[in-house]
Scaffold this motif. Sequence first.
Motif, short mmCIF file in Angstrom:
data_model
loop_
_atom_site.label_atom_id
_atom_site.label_comp_id
_atom_site.label_asym_id
_atom_site.label_seq_id
_atom_site.Cartn_x
_atom_site.Cartn_y
_atom_site.Cartn_z
N ASN A 127 0.84 -1.20 0.00
CA ASN A 127 0.00 0.00 0.00
C ASN A 127 0.88 1.25 0.00
O ASN A 127 1.87 1.33 0.71
N ASP A 128 0.50 2.24 -0.81
CA ASP A 128 1.22 3.51 -0.84
C ASP A 128 0.63 4.45 0.21
O ASP A 128 -0.58 4.70 0.22
N VAL A 129 1.48 4.97 1.09
CA VAL A 129 1.04 5.94 2.08
C VAL A 129 1.30 7.33 1.53
O VAL A 129 2.39 7.62 1.03
N ASP A 178 -19.76 20.07 11.31
CA ASP A 178 -18.60 20.16 10.42
C ASP A 178 -17.40 19.51 11.09
O ASP A 178 -16.97 19.94 12.17
N LEU A 179 -16.87 18.48 10.47
CA LEU A 179 -15.61 17.91 10.94
C LEU A 179 -14.49 18.86 10.55
O LEU A 179 -14.42 19.30 9.40
N PRO A 180 -13.60 19.21 11.47
CA PRO A 180 -12.55 20.18 11.15
C PRO A 180 -11.57 19.62 10.13
O PRO A 180 -11.43 18.39 9.98
N PRO A 181 -10.87 20.49 9.44
CA PRO A 181 -9.85 20.01 8.49
C PRO A 181 -8.68 19.37 9.23
O PRO A 181 -8.46 19.63 10.41
N VAL A 182 -7.96 18.56 8.51
CA VAL A 182 -6.74 17.95 9.04
C VAL A 182 -5.58 18.47 8.18
O VAL A 182 -5.52 18.20 6.99
N GLU A 183 -4.71 19.25 8.82
CA GLU A 183 -3.62 19.88 8.07
C GLU A 183 -2.69 18.84 7.45
O GLU A 183 -2.28 18.96 6.29
N GLN A 184 -2.35 17.83 8.21
CA GLN A 184 -1.49 16.76 7.70
C GLN A 184 -2.10 15.43 8.10
O GLN A 184 -2.27 15.15 9.29
N ALA A 185 -2.43 14.63 7.10
CA ALA A 185 -2.95 13.29 7.36
C ALA A 185 -2.14 12.29 6.55
O ALA A 185 -1.93 12.47 5.35
N ALA A 186 -1.66 11.26 7.23
CA ALA A 186 -1.05 10.13 6.53
C ALA A 186 -2.19 9.21 6.12
O ALA A 186 -2.99 8.80 6.97
N THR A 187 -2.28 8.90 4.85
CA THR A 187 -3.43 8.16 4.34
C THR A 187 -2.97 6.91 3.60
O THR A 187 -1.91 6.88 2.97
N VAL A 188 -3.82 5.89 3.66
CA VAL A 188 -3.57 4.66 2.91
C VAL A 188 -4.93 4.11 2.51
O VAL A 188 -5.92 4.28 3.21
N VAL A 189 -4.97 3.45 1.37
CA VAL A 189 -6.22 2.89 0.86
C VAL A 189 -6.26 1.40 1.14
O VAL A 189 -5.31 0.67 0.83
N HIS A 190 -7.36 0.97 1.75
CA HIS A 190 -7.58 -0.46 2.04
C HIS A 190 -8.68 -0.98 1.14
O HIS A 190 -9.74 -0.36 1.01
N ARG A 191 -8.42 -2.12 0.52
CA ARG A 191 -9.42 -2.76 -0.34
C ARG A 191 -9.86 -4.07 0.32
O ARG A 191 -9.05 -4.96 0.52
N GLY A 192 -11.15 -4.15 0.63
CA GLY A 192 -11.68 -5.33 1.30
C GLY A 192 -12.57 -4.93 2.45
O GLY A 192 -12.74 -3.74 2.75
N SER A 193 -13.14 -5.92 3.11
CA SER A 193 -14.02 -5.63 4.25
C SER A 193 -13.20 -5.06 5.41
O SER A 193 -11.98 -5.26 5.48
N MET A 194 -13.88 -4.40 6.31
CA MET A 194 -13.18 -3.80 7.44
C MET A 194 -12.66 -4.85 8.42
O MET A 194 -11.81 -4.56 9.25
N GLU A 195 -13.15 -6.08 8.31
CA GLU A 195 -12.60 -7.15 9.14
C GLU A 195 -11.16 -7.47 8.76
O GLU A 195 -10.43 -8.08 9.54
N ARG A 209 3.46 1.81 10.69
CA ARG A 209 4.90 1.67 10.49
C ARG A 209 5.46 2.83 9.67
O ARG A 209 6.56 3.32 9.94
N TRP A 210 4.71 3.24 8.67
CA TRP A 210 5.17 4.35 7.82
C TRP A 210 5.27 5.63 8.66
O TRP A 210 6.24 6.38 8.54
N ILE A 211 4.27 5.89 9.49
CA ILE A 211 4.27 7.09 10.33
C ILE A 211 5.52 7.10 11.21
O ILE A 211 6.23 8.12 11.33
N ASP A 212 5.81 5.97 11.83
CA ASP A 212 6.96 5.90 12.72
C ASP A 212 8.27 6.02 11.95
O ASP A 212 9.20 6.72 12.38
N ALA A 213 8.37 5.34 10.79
CA ALA A 213 9.62 5.32 10.03
C ALA A 213 9.95 6.67 9.42
O ALA A 213 11.12 6.95 9.12
N ASN A 214 8.94 7.52 9.23
CA ASN A 214 9.16 8.79 8.55
C ASN A 214 9.12 10.00 9.49
O ASN A 214 8.97 11.14 9.04
N GLY A 215 9.29 9.74 10.77
CA GLY A 215 9.45 10.84 11.72
C GLY A 215 8.17 11.55 12.09
O GLY A 215 8.21 12.73 12.47
N TYR A 216 7.03 10.88 11.98
CA TYR A 216 5.76 11.48 12.38
C TYR A 216 5.22 10.76 13.62
O TYR A 216 5.69 9.69 13.99
N GLN A 217 4.22 11.36 14.22
CA GLN A 217 3.45 10.66 15.25
C GLN A 217 1.98 10.98 15.04
O GLN A 217 1.62 12.09 14.65
#
Length: 273
Positions: A119-121, A207-224, A235-243
Amino acid sequence: MFSIGDFARHGRVSVRMLRHYDATGLLRPAHVDPVTGYRYYAAAQLAHLNRVVALKDLGFTLQQVQEILDEKVTTEQLGAMLRLRRADLAAAMAAAAARLIRVEARLRAIESEGHMPENDVVIKNVPAVRVAELTAVAASFEPEDIGPVIGPLYDELFRRMEAAGIACTGPGVAYYEDVPEGDGKVVVHAAVQVSAPLRDGDVRVLDLPPVEQAATVVHRGSMETVDPAAQTLARWIDANGYQSTGYPREVNLECPENRDDWVTELQAAVTRA
């Protein structure tokens, strides 16, 4: 009259079990040959046998079965008891099937450890969005606690939106937050994008507030089966210096009837560590 072997075959029980029923007084043979000791049963006893087996399948002990039969349980009462047992078994099977899906997803997550993620983050800005929502509390963020809460919550949300004349204009957005008491419980927000005016009441529009920075990934399949994608994101968040600053939002981009074809974007608000 049937021999014990024939009666066992017709009743779909074992000869050994019929002998046990005889010994306990639960189902006596209609006739016992005084010379050979062979047991014989009448066809009319099949009805009694059916009740014994049905009550055993409901989880009653043989002593309890005897007590129930002594009270002459009616066909209607027995049918109601069996329908209730059927519903319990169906629910248990559904829970076991969902658990199996989660185990397989966890296994894939384990097997993917140390490999490049498929998956591409992507880091992006998430604009504010207006949603209609209902909320409820789940015992934890574990799938077996979230699933039984969020599904009925969405069903009720769409029912109330239809009654209020509110139409959805975009995908569903599920998001979560810890309850203030901090005992592991989670507030579940089942939301869907709308263009209606802000309101409170049986359906809240906010209104849900905006998110200035969001790390996103696309999942294909059921939520289970979301665990591998969620862990790729973590893992990507941790490896790239984010929290991350909370639970990821779940934006349902595509929700066809077949849950295996769902497309969901996970959006985790992040800051630099």
